[in-house]
Scaffold this motif. Sequence first.
Motif, mmCIF file in Angstrom:
data_model
loop_
_atom_site.group_PDB
_atom_site.id
_atom_site.type_symbol
_atom_site.label_atom_id
_atom_site.label_comp_id
_atom_site.label_asym_id
_atom_site.label_seq_id
_atom_site.Cartn_x
_atom_site.Cartn_y
_atom_site.Cartn_z
ATOM 1 N N UNK A 291 0.613 -1.184 0.225
ATOM 2 C CA UNK A 291 0.150 -0.002 0.192
ATOM 3 C C UNK A 291 1.225 0.988 0.199
ATOM 4 N N UNK A 292 0.990 2.182 -1.234
ATOM 5 C CA UNK A 292 1.807 3.185 -1.388
ATOM 6 C C UNK A 292 1.056 4.519 0.079
ATOM 7 N N UNK A 293 1.559 5.044 0.731
ATOM 8 C CA UNK A 293 1.428 6.052 0.657
ATOM 9 C C UNK A 293 2.227 7.186 1.810
ATOM 10 N N UNK A 294 1.962 8.221 0.959
ATOM 11 C CA UNK A 294 2.641 9.981 1.131
ATOM 12 C C UNK A 294 3.640 10.012 2.250
ATOM 13 N N UNK A 295 5.047 9.647 2.614
ATOM 14 C CA UNK A 295 6.136 9.957 4.063
ATOM 15 C C UNK A 295 5.144 11.421 4.523
ATOM 16 N N UNK A 296 5.333 11.117 6.181
ATOM 17 C CA UNK A 296 4.340 12.060 6.679
ATOM 18 C C UNK A 296 5.884 12.694 7.323
ATOM 19 N N UNK A 297 4.972 14.013 7.271
ATOM 20 C CA UNK A 297 6.278 15.090 7.424
ATOM 21 C C UNK A 297 6.672 15.326 8.465
ATOM 22 N N UNK A 298 8.563 15.144 8.283
ATOM 23 C CA UNK A 298 9.445 15.110 9.055
ATOM 24 C C UNK A 298 9.774 14.292 9.449
ATOM 25 N N UNK A 299 9.118 13.181 9.129
ATOM 26 C CA UNK A 299 9.719 11.248 9.706
ATOM 27 C C UNK A 299 11.162 11.082 9.144
ATOM 28 N N UNK A 300 11.697 10.147 9.531
ATOM 29 C CA UNK A 300 13.089 9.881 8.608
ATOM 30 C C UNK A 300 13.028 9.152 7.818
ATOM 31 N N UNK A 301 13.467 8.915 6.952
ATOM 32 C CA UNK A 301 12.834 8.193 6.248
ATOM 33 C C UNK A 301 14.118 6.888 5.678
#
Length: 362
Positions: A291-301
Amino acid sequence: MNGSAGPGGTRQIPVVVLAGFLGSGKTTLLNHLLHRSGGSRIGAVVNDFGAIEIDAMAVAGALGDSTVSLGNGCLCCAVDASELDEYLDRLAAPAAGVDVIVIEASGLAEPRQLVRMVLASEHPRIVYGGLVEVVDAAEFDGTRAKHPEIDRHLALADLVVVNKLDRADDSGRVLELVRSLSARAAVVPATYGRVDPEFLFDCRPSEERTGQLSFDDLHDRGAPDHTGHPHTGYDSLSFTSGVPVEPRRLMRFLDSRPEGLYRIKGHVDFGPHDPLNRYVVHAVGRFLRFYPEPWPAGEDRLTRLVLIGSGIDTAALGRELRACENDAPHADEHGMWGVLRYVQGSEEEPCTQSHEVRADTV
């Protein structure tokens, strides 16, 4: 898994099919899960309330025809096959607050039919959570003679619980025989149906509940002492990486995952292959979905995965996952095709989802 992110961010509830012939101990296992849900709310779909140990103090009352609410928030439905869709819809409703649904197969339908129903469902709030087959170790040879179809059930299963192992004179032989019949399924021994719930689904942290005793409370205060028969354990691996994962390498890893590896959960960073999204992974047995989902703002990748199984070599699996890392700055144009096959509704590649994954057995 509890609360997988589905299409559009919809929270999805895993549906576990619990099967086994009469006397194998599947109802005992279901009772155990209800008593030791670890704070999770279980929707139990059964034939007969009478087989489920519902203490009068733990019943909150009726929620509708053939449905009762248990003291820890779990719901229990007595249905036949024609009502199954209706109750899955009811249990998956946000207001029900259910974290996992367990369907006891006996009397409803063949396990194969129930698995097909779950896999074919287009309900946005449910996802396949695996087929658990319970067998009686002490009576296994007799059961096979009387019900030869058990071999087919074992070949279809994602997890096999070899129950009543303490009563079998030749437990080692029975375990090896079951493993030989169970394809790639995780096979775990058990007594009294006591499999750790964390093997099957994520347990919520315990919550404060007032005004009513929960199943957990009742078990702690007055249940028989089975301290000599601990929960069946499991092996787990937690994997974290700050290096992006190369999708082709990850798909080779997933396609060749070993026997005994029952669940994979978490999310993956594919780096330049899709810089906008992380990919939530839900795998159980041979079922796989992303399930693709946008990266949460400010979260380490980061890539964060948890692998759960029985008898798995966690060190070797960790090395194989490390070998999937690739910090190349540019993406292979077709690198994501293997992943997108398991993304619902992907326009890049036809989505085969679980139906193709299980086509050899379902």
